[in-house]
Motif scaffolding. Sequence first.
Motif, PDB file in Angstrom:
ATOM      1  N   GLY A  90      33.394  47.223  35.627  1.00  0.00           N
ATOM      2  CA  GLY A  90      32.471  46.340  36.341  1.00  0.00           C
ATOM      3  C   GLY A  90      33.108  45.041  36.819  1.00  0.00           C
ATOM      4  O   GLY A  90      34.332  44.849  36.749  1.00  0.00           O
ATOM      5  N   THR A  91      32.257  44.141  37.295  1.00  0.00           N
ATOM      6  CA  THR A  91      32.721  42.887  37.911  1.00  0.00           C
ATOM      7  C   THR A  91      33.532  42.048  36.920  1.00  0.00           C
ATOM      8  O   THR A  91      34.653  41.629  37.228  1.00  0.00           O
ATOM      9  CB  THR A  91      31.498  42.066  38.398  1.00  0.00           C
ATOM     10  OG1 THR A  91      30.617  42.941  39.098  1.00  0.00           O
ATOM     11  CG2 THR A  91      31.912  40.932  39.308  1.00  0.00           C
ATOM     12  N   VAL A  92      32.996  41.819  35.743  1.00  0.00           N
ATOM     13  CA  VAL A  92      33.700  40.984  34.760  1.00  0.00           C
ATOM     14  C   VAL A  92      34.777  41.805  34.047  1.00  0.00           C
ATOM     15  O   VAL A  92      35.933  41.383  33.929  1.00  0.00           O
ATOM     16  CB  VAL A  92      32.718  40.399  33.710  1.00  0.00           C
ATOM     17  CG1 VAL A  92      33.476  39.563  32.685  1.00  0.00           C
ATOM     18  CG2 VAL A  92      31.627  39.575  34.382  1.00  0.00           C
ATOM     19  N   GLY A  93      34.387  43.016  33.581  1.00  0.00           N
ATOM     20  CA  GLY A  93      35.288  43.831  32.762  1.00  0.00           C
ATOM     21  C   GLY A  93      36.576  44.186  33.493  1.00  0.00           C
ATOM     22  O   GLY A  93      37.664  44.169  32.892  1.00  0.00           O
ATOM     23  N   SER A  94      36.487  44.501  34.796  1.00  0.00           N
ATOM     24  CA  SER A  94      37.710  44.890  35.522  1.00  0.00           C
ATOM     25  C   SER A  94      38.674  43.702  35.604  1.00  0.00           C
ATOM     26  O   SER A  94      39.890  43.865  35.595  1.00  0.00           O
ATOM     27  CB  SER A  94      37.380  45.434  36.918  1.00  0.00           C
ATOM     28  OG  SER A  94      36.725  44.454  37.670  1.00  0.00           O
ATOM     29  N   GLU A  95      38.131  42.511  35.665  1.00  0.00           N
ATOM     30  CA  GLU A  95      38.984  41.305  35.698  1.00  0.00           C
ATOM     31  C   GLU A  95      39.586  41.036  34.322  1.00  0.00           C
ATOM     32  O   GLU A  95      40.747  40.614  34.215  1.00  0.00           O
ATOM     33  CB  GLU A  95      38.134  40.121  36.188  1.00  0.00           C
ATOM     34  CG  GLU A  95      38.919  38.895  36.563  1.00  0.00           C
ATOM     35  CD  GLU A  95      40.003  39.112  37.628  1.00  0.00           C
ATOM     36  OE1 GLU A  95      41.130  38.606  37.418  1.00  0.00           O
ATOM     37  OE2 GLU A  95      39.747  39.779  38.642  1.00  0.00           O
ATOM     38  N   VAL A  96      38.821  41.325  33.262  1.00  0.00           N
ATOM     39  CA  VAL A  96      39.364  41.184  31.895  1.00  0.00           C
ATOM     40  C   VAL A  96      40.537  42.153  31.734  1.00  0.00           C
ATOM     41  O   VAL A  96      41.608  41.788  31.226  1.00  0.00           O
ATOM     42  CB  VAL A  96      38.264  41.453  30.832  1.00  0.00           C
ATOM     43  CG1 VAL A  96      38.869  41.536  29.428  1.00  0.00           C
ATOM     44  CG2 VAL A  96      37.191  40.365  30.884  1.00  0.00           C
ATOM     45  N   VAL A  97      40.347  43.392  32.206  1.00  0.00           N
ATOM     46  CA  VAL A  97      41.404  44.416  32.122  1.00  0.00           C
ATOM     47  C   VAL A  97      42.663  43.929  32.844  1.00  0.00           C
ATOM     48  O   VAL A  97      43.777  43.988  32.304  1.00  0.00           O
ATOM     49  CB  VAL A  97      40.910  45.756  32.727  1.00  0.00           C
ATOM     50  CG1 VAL A  97      42.058  46.719  32.970  1.00  0.00           C
ATOM     51  CG2 VAL A  97      39.861  46.388  31.806  1.00  0.00           C
ATOM     52  N   LYS A  98      42.479  43.428  34.060  1.00  0.00           N
ATOM     53  CA  LYS A  98      43.624  42.970  34.856  1.00  0.00           C
ATOM     54  C   LYS A  98      44.396  41.862  34.126  1.00  0.00           C
ATOM     55  O   LYS A  98      45.627  41.896  34.034  1.00  0.00           O
ATOM     56  CB  LYS A  98      43.088  42.442  36.197  1.00  0.00           C
ATOM     57  CG  LYS A  98      44.094  42.455  37.303  1.00  0.00           C
ATOM     58  CD  LYS A  98      43.401  42.190  38.623  1.00  0.00           C
ATOM     59  CE  LYS A  98      44.170  41.175  39.402  1.00  0.00           C
ATOM     60  NZ  LYS A  98      43.382  40.424  40.356  1.00  0.00           N
ATOM     61  N   GLN A  99      43.663  40.924  33.567  1.00  0.00           N
ATOM     62  CA  GLN A  99      44.325  39.791  32.917  1.00  0.00           C
ATOM     63  C   GLN A  99      44.949  40.195  31.576  1.00  0.00           C
ATOM     64  O   GLN A  99      45.983  39.644  31.189  1.00  0.00           O
ATOM     65  CB  GLN A  99      43.346  38.625  32.768  1.00  0.00           C
ATOM     66  CG  GLN A  99      42.933  38.054  34.133  1.00  0.00           C
ATOM     67  CD  GLN A  99      42.100  36.784  34.043  1.00  0.00           C
ATOM     68  OE1 GLN A  99      42.208  36.021  33.092  1.00  0.00           O
ATOM     69  NE2 GLN A  99      41.281  36.545  35.052  1.00  0.00           N
ATOM     70  N   LEU A 100      44.353  41.169  30.880  1.00  0.00           N
ATOM     71  CA  LEU A 100      44.984  41.661  29.635  1.00  0.00           C
ATOM     72  C   LEU A 100      46.282  42.386  29.984  1.00  0.00           C
ATOM     73  O   LEU A 100      47.288  42.267  29.269  1.00  0.00           O
ATOM     74  CB  LEU A 100      44.039  42.608  28.888  1.00  0.00           C
ATOM     75  CG  LEU A 100      42.881  41.965  28.115  1.00  0.00           C
ATOM     76  CD1 LEU A 100      41.926  43.032  27.586  1.00  0.00           C
ATOM     77  CD2 LEU A 100      43.388  41.101  26.951  1.00  0.00           C
ATOM     78  N   GLN A 101      46.256  43.140  31.089  1.00  0.00           N
ATOM     79  CA  GLN A 101      47.475  43.845  31.534  1.00  0.00           C
ATOM     80  C   GLN A 101      48.571  42.838  31.856  1.00  0.00           C
ATOM     81  O   GLN A 101      49.715  42.994  31.432  1.00  0.00           O
ATOM     82  CB  GLN A 101      47.181  44.662  32.799  1.00  0.00           C
ATOM     83  CG  GLN A 101      46.656  46.046  32.529  1.00  0.00           C
ATOM     84  CD  GLN A 101      46.306  46.792  33.807  1.00  0.00           C
ATOM     85  OE1 GLN A 101      45.753  46.213  34.742  1.00  0.00           O
ATOM     86  NE2 GLN A 101      46.611  48.075  33.851  1.00  0.00           N
ATOM     87  N   GLU A 102      48.206  41.786  32.604  1.00  0.00           N
ATOM     88  CA  GLU A 102      49.191  40.756  32.978  1.00  0.00           C
ATOM     89  C   GLU A 102      49.806  40.109  31.742  1.00  0.00           C
ATOM     90  O   GLU A 102      50.956  39.710  31.733  1.00  0.00           O
ATOM     91  CB  GLU A 102      48.519  39.682  33.854  1.00  0.00           C
ATOM     92  CG  GLU A 102      48.295  40.160  35.280  1.00  0.00           C
ATOM     93  CD  GLU A 102      47.311  39.297  36.070  1.00  0.00           C
ATOM     94  OE1 GLU A 102      46.970  39.700  37.193  1.00  0.00           O
ATOM     95  OE2 GLU A 102      46.870  38.235  35.560  1.00  0.00           O
TER      96      GLU A 102
END
Length: 282
Positions: free
Chosen positions: A9-21
């Motif tokens: 979702g909107t928030v979760g996909s951004e959390v995923v991206k930043q955890l990956q980074e």
Amino acid sequence: MILVTGSTGTVGSEVVKQLQEKGAEFRVAVSSLTKAKMANAQGLQAAVLNYTDPQSFEYALKGIERLFLLSPPGATEMEAGLIAAAKKVDVRHIVKLSVIGADTGASIFGREHGAMEKVIKDSGVAYTFLRPNGFMQNYLSNFGATIKEQGAFYLAQGDSKYSVVDVKDIAAVAVKALTQAGHEGKAYVITGPEALSNAQIAEKLSKAIGKPVKYVAISDDQMRSAMQEQGAPQVMIDSLIDLMHFYVSGKGAVLSGDVEKVIKRPPTSFDDFAKQNAEAFQ
Ligand SMILES: NC(=O)c1ccc[n+]([C@@H]2O[C@H](COP(=O)([O-])OP(=O)(O)OC[C@H]3O[C@@H](n4cnc5c(N)ncnc54)[C@H](OP(=O)(O)O)[C@@H]3O)[C@@H](O)[C@H]2O)c1
């Protein structure tokens, strides 16, 4: 190991991206096997976790120490089962995506999230509550179609101001709470850097996109009818009209400073958000 619910979702996909980074170790929870396969294809470790199927919780939570807890809009009460399951398998920390006003119960959304915050507190599991104001991304996902087609968006928010926030900043606070010590027992009110009226937001959008965008203040009844025509469920219509009242009362204008405190930079301005997303509004 971290488990990210709402990961598509909107928030979760951004959390995923930043955890990956950040190179953090995490697993994404998705609601179906098809979505798990899609996540695997993107190189993500995935587990099926569907709030309507409590039997899916145990496997998804295997080996998990920290849980990013997010439920789909209007289904907040479904979190209770997962909180109980997390407690049972000794999850050490729950970072919950809540909402502004969850502590005061001044809106329906606030009361629903507040009830789940209480379930977490009562469970004894360490927690961090993230209480964001309205997302800047709503102007893309919810109002983007009429902005593109008519150069206008319609809300029953009158000329009230609110400290609308970029989801990237919410995710940045979430990632700090999931990967750093010291955020246990905290509740962060996640706001943008300024309280803006929708007329001011329309001006900023016009400037960023290079074509006029206007805000049309409509009545509660007009907003209700529009949502009914779009087939929105009655309970969601009631919650959103109630949210308009929350904003009109001025309760959404608060500037907390919590984002800057946690991520050591000011939250994103609406001007920057509009500039970064100008193409998507065309
Ligand atoms: N919009 C705002 O301005 C605002 C402001 C403050 C707080 N909030 C809160 O933010 C939350 C919504 O976040 P969002 O906008 O990021 O959500 P979203 O984009 O609507 O995404 C919903 C997520 O929930 C998952 N999901 C849906 N049904 C599910 C089920 N049965 N079991 C498990 N997962 C399921 C979806 O995953 P799948 O793809 O795997 O189905 C998806 O990842 C709500 O709690 C809302 O109250 C919103």
